[in-house]
Motif scaffolding. Structure first.
Motif, PDB file in Angstrom:
ATOM      1  N   LYS A  36       1.193  -1.049   0.057  1.00 55.21           N
ATOM      2  CA  LYS A  36       0.401  -0.477  -0.257  1.00 55.21           C
ATOM      3  C   LYS A  36       0.839   0.558   0.450  1.00 55.21           C
ATOM      4  O   LYS A  36       1.165   1.229   1.098  1.00 55.21           O
ATOM      5  N   ILE A  37       0.400   2.488  -1.397  1.00 54.50           N
ATOM      6  CA  ILE A  37       1.043   3.556  -1.150  1.00 54.50           C
ATOM      7  C   ILE A  37       1.057   4.181  -0.567  1.00 54.50           C
ATOM      8  O   ILE A  37      -0.360   4.523  -1.087  1.00 54.50           O
ATOM      9  N   VAL A  38       1.465   5.211   0.391  1.00 58.85           N
ATOM     10  CA  VAL A  38       0.503   6.436   0.218  1.00 58.85           C
ATOM     11  C   VAL A  38       1.867   7.294   0.532  1.00 58.85           C
ATOM     12  O   VAL A  38       2.388   7.402   0.802  1.00 58.85           O
ATOM     13  N   ARG A  39       1.150   9.237  -0.748  1.00 54.97           N
ATOM     14  CA  ARG A  39       2.183   9.978  -0.778  1.00 54.97           C
ATOM     15  C   ARG A  39       2.117  10.714   1.055  1.00 54.97           C
ATOM     16  O   ARG A  39       0.537  10.682   1.311  1.00 54.97           O
ATOM     17  N   PHE A  40       2.852  10.945   0.917  1.00 52.36           N
ATOM     18  CA  PHE A  40       3.061  11.985   2.899  1.00 52.36           C
ATOM     19  C   PHE A  40       2.462  12.498   2.613  1.00 52.36           C
ATOM     20  O   PHE A  40       1.519  13.416   3.718  1.00 52.36           O
ATOM     21  N   SER A  41       2.565  13.868   1.746  1.00 48.22           N
ATOM     22  CA  SER A  41       1.548  14.418   0.647  1.00 48.22           C
ATOM     23  C   SER A  41      -0.193  14.313   1.064  1.00 48.22           C
ATOM     24  O   SER A  41      -0.700  14.917   1.656  1.00 48.22           O
ATOM     25  N   ASP A  42      -0.950  13.426   0.875  1.00 52.61           N
ATOM     26  CA  ASP A  42      -2.210  12.841   0.900  1.00 52.61           C
ATOM     27  C   ASP A  42      -2.109  12.839   2.875  1.00 52.61           C
ATOM     28  O   ASP A  42      -3.151  13.121   2.989  1.00 52.61           O
ATOM     29  N   LEU A  43      -0.910  12.598   3.131  1.00 51.70           N
ATOM     30  CA  LEU A  43      -1.479  12.587   4.789  1.00 51.70           C
ATOM     31  C   LEU A  43      -1.667  13.287   5.958  1.00 51.70           C
ATOM     32  O   LEU A  43      -2.063  13.822   6.561  1.00 51.70           O
ATOM     33  N   SER A  44      -0.678  14.088   5.016  1.00 54.36           N
ATOM     34  CA  SER A  44      -0.415  15.562   5.956  1.00 54.36           C
ATOM     35  C   SER A  44      -1.193  17.039   4.575  1.00 54.36           C
ATOM     36  O   SER A  44      -0.260  18.071   5.096  1.00 54.36           O
ATOM     37  N   ARG A  45      -1.929  17.263   4.762  1.00 53.88           N
ATOM     38  CA  ARG A  45      -2.871  17.614   4.157  1.00 53.88           C
ATOM     39  C   ARG A  45      -2.756  19.108   4.612  1.00 53.88           C
ATOM     40  O   ARG A  45      -2.830  20.128   3.179  1.00 53.88           O
ATOM     41  N   CYS A  46      -2.257  19.467   5.324  1.00 54.12           N
ATOM     42  CA  CYS A  46      -2.621  20.253   6.576  1.00 54.12           C
ATOM     43  C   CYS A  46      -1.326  21.156   7.013  1.00 54.12           C
ATOM     44  O   CYS A  46      -1.192  22.085   7.732  1.00 54.12           O
ATOM     45  N   GLY A  47      -0.004  20.462   6.835  1.00 56.92           N
ATOM     46  CA  GLY A  47       0.830  20.519   7.612  1.00 56.92           C
ATOM     47  C   GLY A  47       2.461  19.832   7.067  1.00 56.92           C
ATOM     48  O   GLY A  47       2.070  18.927   5.700  1.00 56.92           O
ATOM     49  N   ASP A  48       3.077  20.380   7.659  1.00 59.37           N
ATOM     50  CA  ASP A  48       4.591  18.804   7.672  1.00 59.37           C
ATOM     51  C   ASP A  48       4.776  17.570   8.740  1.00 59.37           C
ATOM     52  O   ASP A  48       5.490  16.991   9.111  1.00 59.37           O
ATOM     53  N   GLU A  49       3.340  17.342   8.936  1.00 57.61           N
ATOM     54  CA  GLU A  49       3.325  16.725  10.430  1.00 57.61           C
ATOM     55  C   GLU A  49       2.433  15.798  10.072  1.00 57.61           C
ATOM     56  O   GLU A  49       1.044  15.935   9.827  1.00 57.61           O
ATOM     57  N   VAL A  50       2.224  14.462  10.206  1.00 59.11           N
ATOM     58  CA  VAL A  50       1.445  13.324  10.380  1.00 59.11           C
ATOM     59  C   VAL A  50       1.446  13.493  12.085  1.00 59.11           C
ATOM     60  O   VAL A  50       2.015  12.685  12.611  1.00 59.11           O
ATOM     61  N   TRP A  51      -0.026  12.467  13.321  1.00 59.43           N
ATOM     62  CA  TRP A  51       0.531  11.825  13.946  1.00 59.43           C
ATOM     63  C   TRP A  51      -0.351  10.460  14.070  1.00 59.43           C
ATOM     64  O   TRP A  51      -1.222  10.673  13.366  1.00 59.43           O
ATOM     65  N   ILE A  52       0.619   9.294  14.737  1.00 60.22           N
ATOM     66  CA  ILE A  52       1.152   8.557  14.114  1.00 60.22           C
ATOM     67  C   ILE A  52       0.277   7.736  15.291  1.00 60.22           C
ATOM     68  O   ILE A  52       1.346   7.198  16.296  1.00 60.22           O
ATOM     69  N   GLU A  53      -1.377   7.225  16.105  1.00 63.95           N
ATOM     70  CA  GLU A  53      -0.854   6.103  16.939  1.00 63.95           C
ATOM     71  C   GLU A  53      -1.323   4.462  16.294  1.00 63.95           C
ATOM     72  O   GLU A  53      -1.492   3.889  15.448  1.00 63.95           O
ATOM     73  N   TYR A  54       0.342   4.330  17.640  1.00 65.24           N
ATOM     74  CA  TYR A  54       0.169   2.533  16.730  1.00 65.24           C
ATOM     75  C   TYR A  54       0.011   1.979  18.321  1.00 65.24           C
ATOM     76  O   TYR A  54       1.175   1.900  18.839  1.00 65.24           O
ATOM     77  N   GLU A  55      -0.109   0.800  18.323  1.00 62.98           N
ATOM     78  CA  GLU A  55      -0.292  -0.077  19.773  1.00 62.98           C
ATOM     79  C   GLU A  55      -0.378   0.925  21.158  1.00 62.98           C
ATOM     80  O   GLU A  55       0.503   1.016  21.688  1.00 62.98           O
ATOM     81  N   GLY A  56      -0.929   1.668  20.892  1.00 64.55           N
ATOM     82  CA  GLY A  56      -1.495   2.041  22.018  1.00 64.55           C
ATOM     83  C   GLY A  56      -0.436   3.778  22.426  1.00 64.55           C
ATOM     84  O   GLY A  56      -0.544   4.545  23.333  1.00 64.55           O
ATOM     85  N   LYS A  57       0.491   3.705  21.406  1.00 61.73           N
ATOM     86  CA  LYS A  57       1.818   5.453  21.801  1.00 61.73           C
ATOM     87  C   LYS A  57       1.573   5.784  21.161  1.00 61.73           C
ATOM     88  O   LYS A  57       0.959   5.414  19.299  1.00 61.73           O
ATOM     89  N   LEU A  58       1.874   7.350  20.727  1.00 58.63           N
ATOM     90  CA  LEU A  58       1.853   7.967  19.501  1.00 58.63           C
ATOM     91  C   LEU A  58       3.207   8.031  19.113  1.00 58.63           C
ATOM     92  O   LEU A  58       4.207   8.946  19.925  1.00 58.63           O
ATOM     93  N   TYR A  59       2.882   8.556  17.538  1.00 56.03           N
ATOM     94  CA  TYR A  59       4.104   8.314  17.150  1.00 56.03           C
ATOM     95  C   TYR A  59       3.900  10.055  16.374  1.00 56.03           C
ATOM     96  O   TYR A  59       2.563  10.131  16.039  1.00 56.03           O
ATOM     97  N   ARG A  60       5.097  10.726  16.199  1.00 58.66           N
ATOM     98  CA  ARG A  60       5.005  11.717  14.686  1.00 58.66           C
ATOM     99  C   ARG A  60       5.428  11.523  13.994  1.00 58.66           C
ATOM    100  O   ARG A  60       7.065  11.278  13.918  1.00 58.66           O
TER     101      ARG A  60
END
Length: 64
Positions: free
Chosen positions: A27-51
């Motif tokens: 599955k290929i997702v462009r970063f620009s599609d994930l971060s439509r409003c800026g230059d960062e994305v917050w990701i929740e994985y197994e109860g932990k938050l990643y930037r």
């Protein structure tokens, strides 16, 4: 059967066919599609938050 060395009817050995299948399932997702409003994305994985952040140098940084 042809003895032409340029005949590629058997060009995909099983190892290559498996690699092609794996790449077609990615599955290929462009970063620009994930971060439509800026230059960062917050990701929740197994109860932990990643930037995931894009830098000015065009690199990606993942921080916990």
């Amino acid at each position: 059967m042809s003895s032409n060395p340029n005949d590629d009817s058997n060009a995909n050995p099983p190892e290559l066919a498996a690699t092609n299948l794996e790449s077609s399932l990615r599955k290929i997702v462009r970063f620009s599609d994930l971060s439509r409003c800026g230059d960062e994305v917050w990701i929740e994985y197994e109860g932990k938050l990643y930037r995931l952040q894009s830098t000015r140098q065009g690199k990606l940084v993942l921080t916990k």
